[in-house]
Scaffold this motif. Structure first.
Motif, PDB file in Angstrom:
ATOM      1  N   ALA A 177       0.835  -1.211   0.000  1.00 12.34           N
ATOM      2  CA  ALA A 177       0.000   0.000   0.000  1.00 12.34           C
ATOM      3  C   ALA A 177       0.866   1.256   0.000  1.00 12.34           C
ATOM      4  O   ALA A 177       0.580   2.210  -0.737  1.00 12.34           O
ATOM      5  N   GLN A 178       1.903   1.273   0.800  1.00 14.22           N
ATOM      6  CA  GLN A 178       2.796   2.438   0.853  1.00 14.22           C
ATOM      7  C   GLN A 178       3.533   2.641  -0.463  1.00 14.22           C
ATOM      8  O   GLN A 178       3.690   3.768  -0.923  1.00 14.22           O
ATOM      9  N   GLU A 179       4.005   1.566  -1.058  1.00 15.48           N
ATOM     10  CA  GLU A 179       4.782   1.661  -2.293  1.00 15.48           C
ATOM     11  C   GLU A 179       3.938   2.043  -3.499  1.00 15.48           C
ATOM     12  O   GLU A 179       4.422   2.726  -4.403  1.00 15.48           O
ATOM     13  N   THR A 180       2.695   1.584  -3.542  1.00 19.07           N
ATOM     14  CA  THR A 180       1.862   1.775  -4.736  1.00 19.07           C
ATOM     15  C   THR A 180       0.810   2.856  -4.593  1.00 19.07           C
ATOM     16  O   THR A 180       0.277   3.321  -5.595  1.00 19.07           O
ATOM     17  N   GLY A 181       0.472   3.214  -3.354  1.00 17.45           N
ATOM     18  CA  GLY A 181      -0.638   4.134  -3.136  1.00 17.45           C
ATOM     19  C   GLY A 181      -1.991   3.447  -3.184  1.00 17.45           C
ATOM     20  O   GLY A 181      -3.025   4.101  -3.103  1.00 17.45           O
ATOM     21  N   HIS A 182      -1.998   2.127  -3.301  1.00 22.21           N
ATOM     22  CA  HIS A 182      -3.254   1.360  -3.277  1.00 22.21           C
ATOM     23  C   HIS A 182      -3.671   1.233  -1.822  1.00 22.21           C
ATOM     24  O   HIS A 182      -3.148   0.399  -1.091  1.00 22.21           O
ATOM     25  N   ALA A 183      -4.616   2.040  -1.400  1.00 21.08           N
ATOM     26  CA  ALA A 183      -4.901   2.207   0.022  1.00 21.08           C
ATOM     27  C   ALA A 183      -5.845   1.170   0.620  1.00 21.08           C
ATOM     28  O   ALA A 183      -5.854   0.973   1.825  1.00 21.08           O
ATOM     29  N   VAL A 184      -6.654   0.514  -0.191  1.00 23.09           N
ATOM     30  CA  VAL A 184      -7.710  -0.340   0.356  1.00 23.09           C
ATOM     31  C   VAL A 184      -7.384  -1.814   0.157  1.00 23.09           C
ATOM     32  O   VAL A 184      -6.999  -2.243  -0.932  1.00 23.09           O
ATOM     33  N   ILE A 185      -7.539  -2.577   1.231  1.00 19.24           N
ATOM     34  CA  ILE A 185      -7.352  -4.031   1.182  1.00 19.24           C
ATOM     35  C   ILE A 185      -8.614  -4.718   1.672  1.00 19.24           C
ATOM     36  O   ILE A 185      -9.464  -4.099   2.328  1.00 19.24           O
ATOM     37  N   GLN A 186      -8.711  -5.988   1.380  1.00 22.10           N
ATOM     38  CA  GLN A 186      -9.758  -6.831   1.949  1.00 22.10           C
ATOM     39  C   GLN A 186      -9.075  -8.051   2.559  1.00 22.10           C
ATOM     40  O   GLN A 186      -8.062  -8.536   2.039  1.00 22.10           O
ATOM     41  N   SER A 187      -9.626  -8.532   3.662  1.00 22.23           N
ATOM     42  CA  SER A 187      -9.109  -9.763   4.242  1.00 22.23           C
ATOM     43  C   SER A 187      -9.183 -10.863   3.195  1.00 22.23           C
ATOM     44  O   SER A 187     -10.136 -10.942   2.418  1.00 22.23           O
ATOM     45  N   PHE A 188      -8.175 -11.721   3.165  1.00 16.68           N
ATOM     46  CA  PHE A 188      -8.146 -12.851   2.244  1.00 16.68           C
ATOM     47  C   PHE A 188      -8.190 -14.151   3.046  1.00 16.68           C
ATOM     48  O   PHE A 188      -7.625 -15.167   2.675  1.00 16.68           O
ATOM     49  N   GLU A 189      -8.867 -14.076   4.196  1.00 18.75           N
ATOM     50  CA  GLU A 189      -9.045 -15.232   5.065  1.00 18.75           C
ATOM     51  C   GLU A 189     -10.449 -15.810   4.875  1.00 18.75           C
ATOM     52  O   GLU A 189     -11.411 -15.056   4.707  1.00 18.75           O
TER      53      GLU A 189
END
Length: 117
Positions: free
Chosen positions: A52-64
């Motif tokens: 996220a820091q390197e790309t600026g892609h701020a949003v994630i979703q759990s992959f569990e």
């Protein structure tokens, strides 16, 4: 919400960087912009937040398995999001932490030692 591509599949069943280096993870997170799967901040290397820091892609979703929550690194809070392209988690038979064949017996001690530094 920005940086969400509902068409892009996840990059794989494990953390991209940990798989490349033979490391292990606690839990997995999926980038909603590009599908990159990285390890969580409780993991040794924290690849999801580094991505996220390197790309600026701020949003994630759990992959569990069984989890569908989103997290926005920009505002540092949970967020809402749409249904992403499948699969929505790593396989149910893949343990967390894992992968089992790379998880050291003293994994918890390793993480506790890291966090005490």
């Amino acid at each position: 919400m920005t940086d969400i591509n509902t068409e892009v599949p996840p990059s794989g069943n494990g953390c991209v960087e940990c798989d490349e280096t033979g490391s292990w993870w606690v839990h997995l997170r999926r980038c909603t912009a590009c599908g990159h799967v990285g390890c969580c901040d409780d993991s040794l290397h924290r690849h999801a937040s580094a991505h996220a820091q390197e790309t600026g892609h701020a949003v994630i979703q759990s992959f569990e398995p069984g989890e569908d929550w989103f997290w926005d690194y920009q505002v540092e809070r949970f967020a809402d999001g749409p249904v992403l392209a499948p699969p929505h988690s790593h396989p149910d038979d893949q343990p967390a932490p894992g992968p089992a064949d790379r998880l050291p017996a003293d994994w918890l001690l390793i993480l506790e030692t890291r966090d005490s530094d």
